[in-house]
Design an enzyme around this catalytic site. Structure first.
Site, mmCIF file in Angstrom:
data_model
loop_
_atom_site.group_PDB
_atom_site.id
_atom_site.type_symbol
_atom_site.label_atom_id
_atom_site.label_comp_id
_atom_site.label_asym_id
_atom_site.label_seq_id
_atom_site.Cartn_x
_atom_site.Cartn_y
_atom_site.Cartn_z
ATOM 1 N N GLU A 1 0.762 -1.203 -0.271
ATOM 2 C CA GLU A 1 0.053 0.062 0.066
ATOM 3 C C GLU A 1 0.945 1.244 0.047
ATOM 4 O O GLU A 1 0.892 2.224 0.994
ATOM 5 C CB GLU A 1 -0.949 0.151 1.407
ATOM 6 C CG GLU A 1 -1.858 -1.130 1.417
ATOM 7 C CD GLU A 1 -2.664 -1.361 2.750
ATOM 8 O OE1 GLU A 1 -3.529 -2.127 2.742
ATOM 9 O OE2 GLU A 1 -2.057 -0.573 3.662
ATOM 10 N N PRO A 2 1.687 1.544 -0.954
ATOM 11 C CA PRO A 2 2.238 3.045 -1.109
ATOM 12 C C PRO A 2 1.302 4.100 -1.394
ATOM 13 O O PRO A 2 0.350 3.917 -1.964
ATOM 14 C CB PRO A 2 3.094 2.656 -2.339
ATOM 15 C CG PRO A 2 2.383 1.888 -3.424
ATOM 16 C CD PRO A 2 1.741 0.801 -2.472
ATOM 17 N N GLY A 3 1.846 5.114 -0.689
ATOM 18 C CA GLY A 3 1.127 6.353 -0.935
ATOM 19 C C GLY A 3 1.939 7.367 -1.200
ATOM 20 O O GLY A 3 2.091 7.908 -2.177
ATOM 21 N N CYS B 1 -0.917 32.269 13.539
ATOM 22 C CA CYS B 1 -0.934 32.781 14.887
ATOM 23 C C CYS B 1 -0.291 31.609 15.702
ATOM 24 O O CYS B 1 -0.996 31.423 16.730
ATOM 25 C CB CYS B 1 -2.080 33.562 15.349
ATOM 26 S SG CYS B 1 -2.580 34.791 14.449
#
Length: 444
Positions: A301-303, A371
């Site tokens: 499952e490469p992302g 901020c």
């Protein structure tokens, strides 16, 4: 449009090594990606903006398919998802891994076959499960004991849903404590060491509505060494053998997750994909032979490794401040479009583009407009000493876990995503506007 490219010096080539393969140096300090000058994109689509190289995404999908010809490669949608990304992944022959009803609905309504989708999540909501069953998702990865009865009840009498069990194999790996998921001291999965995974398997096998197709593990993210994957695989094969011995069931699938590391700055290590594929396959065959198991089908499952290097973030400098010995360069984005440096100290390599500078480099900290003192995009990086408001900065390796993790902080609005390919730029995701915020806020 005709682009006049320049030859890069060896030092420049090293610096540009982390950029998309289509990157081309231009005169006057310009850069083009996908055949489109980045300055042109900034002028046309404004900043901040994310540029996504379609050719780079597709090429990386093909690299995975070539490296793992006998495996199912599933793109991890959490890294970045859009309708165009769904189409590219589908056309390149990958499956999809999603973590919510939102990701799942976007994928399916964009034409992705639901049977090629795997649903993850340590705490799946009723909406997640309802969408998965309604749309016919291929696999649901069970992450906790309570999900077993919930999914079985939702399937109902006469129905059947394919599931996997997420196992914690007791392997520590990953680039930061917050992205290490292979040990028992975090929220994901079912433990191998305390028997939780084995107990879940027993319960699932007793549910006629559930079909257990295999085991799943994901040991962490931004991993650059093959060894942890091999250790995890041995332990998973051992568990599959024990399941066979205890229940007479040979599971046909083994999902080894993703987490494949990439370089964010020149000289950083990246996972050797060829070595990973070769050694995983050899270890799987050897381990199964020793255990007298039929070799299961491998899933990965490469992302990040697919989309990360394909992205470039563009920012306009708003202010330059000298405080003591420090130089702060403030840009028109920040932690609302990229919280990763604030979350776990990710380091980037921004570059001045659009003009040449004769000034020497100076150590600079690039900060956002929000901020928060922690709103830092790149600490202690070298930029020209004459950097000034109005300059354009480009940040490579920006395709993964930036826009997908973006927020509405200070109501600044999330940036646009622009695809480039073969000299053409087109808008994929429009910029979030004040009108979007006004229309969502219906209270008085």
């Amino acid at each position: 449009m005709t682009i006049t490219a320049l030859s890069a010096t060896p030092a420049e080539a090293r610096e540009l090594s982390i950029w998309p393969a289509s990157m081309t140096p231009l005169p006057q300090g310009g850069l083009a990606v996908g055949g489109v000058p980045l300055t042109e994109i900034a002028d046309r689509f404004d900043t901040p903006a994310y540029v996504l190289d379609e050719g780079e995404v597709r090429g990386r999908c093909r690299t995975y398919r070539d490296a793992f010809p006998d495996a199912d490669v599933l793109y991890a949608a959490k890294a970045f998802l859009s309708r165009a990304m769904v189409r590219w992944v589908l056309e390149e022959g990958l499956g999809l891994d999603v973590c919510s009803a939102g990701e799942l609905e976007l994928a399916v309504t964009s034409g992705f076959p639901p049977e090629r989708i795997v649903l993850h999540g340590n705490a799946k909501s009723p909406r997640d499960l309802e969408a998965a069953l309604r749309l016919g998702v291929g696999r649901i990865v069970i992450d906790s004991p309570s999900e077993i009865a919930r999914i079985a009840a939702a399937v109902g009498p006469g129905g059947r849903q394919k599931v996997m069990v997420r196992v914690v194999p007791g392997v520590s790996a990953g680039g930061h404590d917050k992205i290490r998921t292979g040990t028992d001291d975090q929220k994901f999965g079912l433990s191998l060491t305390d028997g939780g995974a084995q107990h879940a398997v027993t319960r699932i096998l007793g549910q006629p509505q559930l079909e257990l197709t295999g085991l799943h593990c994901h040991i962490g993210s931004q991993i650059t060494d093959v060894k942890p994957y091999l250790v995890a695989l041995r332990r998973m094969v051992g568990l599959m053998a024990r399941i066979r011995d205890a229940h007479g069931v040979v599971l046909p699938e083994l999902d080894m997750g993703g987490g494949h590391g990439i370089a964010y700055r020149p000289g950083e290590p990246a996972l050797d994909l060829t070595a990973l594929a070769r050694r995983l396959r050899a270890e799987l065959i050897e381990g199964c032979a020793a255990a007298r198991l039929t070799v299961p089908r491998l899933l990965i499952e490469p992302g990040r490794a697919v989309v990360g290097p394909a992205g470039v973030a563009l920012y306009r400098v708003l202010a330059v401040k000298h405080t003591g010995e420090k130089v702060f360069v403030a840009v028109d984005g920040g932690m609302s479009d990229n919280p990763r440096p604030a979350l776990y100290g990710v380091c980037y390599a921004p570059r001045l583009i659009g003009r040449t500078s004769a000034a020497g480099p100076r150590t600079t900290t690039v900060v956002g407009r929000h901020c928060e003192a922690g709103d830092v995009l790149a600490a202690d990086v070298h930029l020209p000493g004459d950097i000034r408001p109005g300059d354009l900065l480009a940040v490579p390796v920006a395709g993964a876990y930036q826009l997908s993790m973006a927020s509405g902080y200070n109501l600044v609005g999330r940036p646009a995503v622009v695809a480039v390919h073969e000299g053409t730029a087109r808008l994929l995701v429009r910029r979030e506007t004040l009108q979007d915020y006004r229309s969502r806020d219906i209270g008085v």
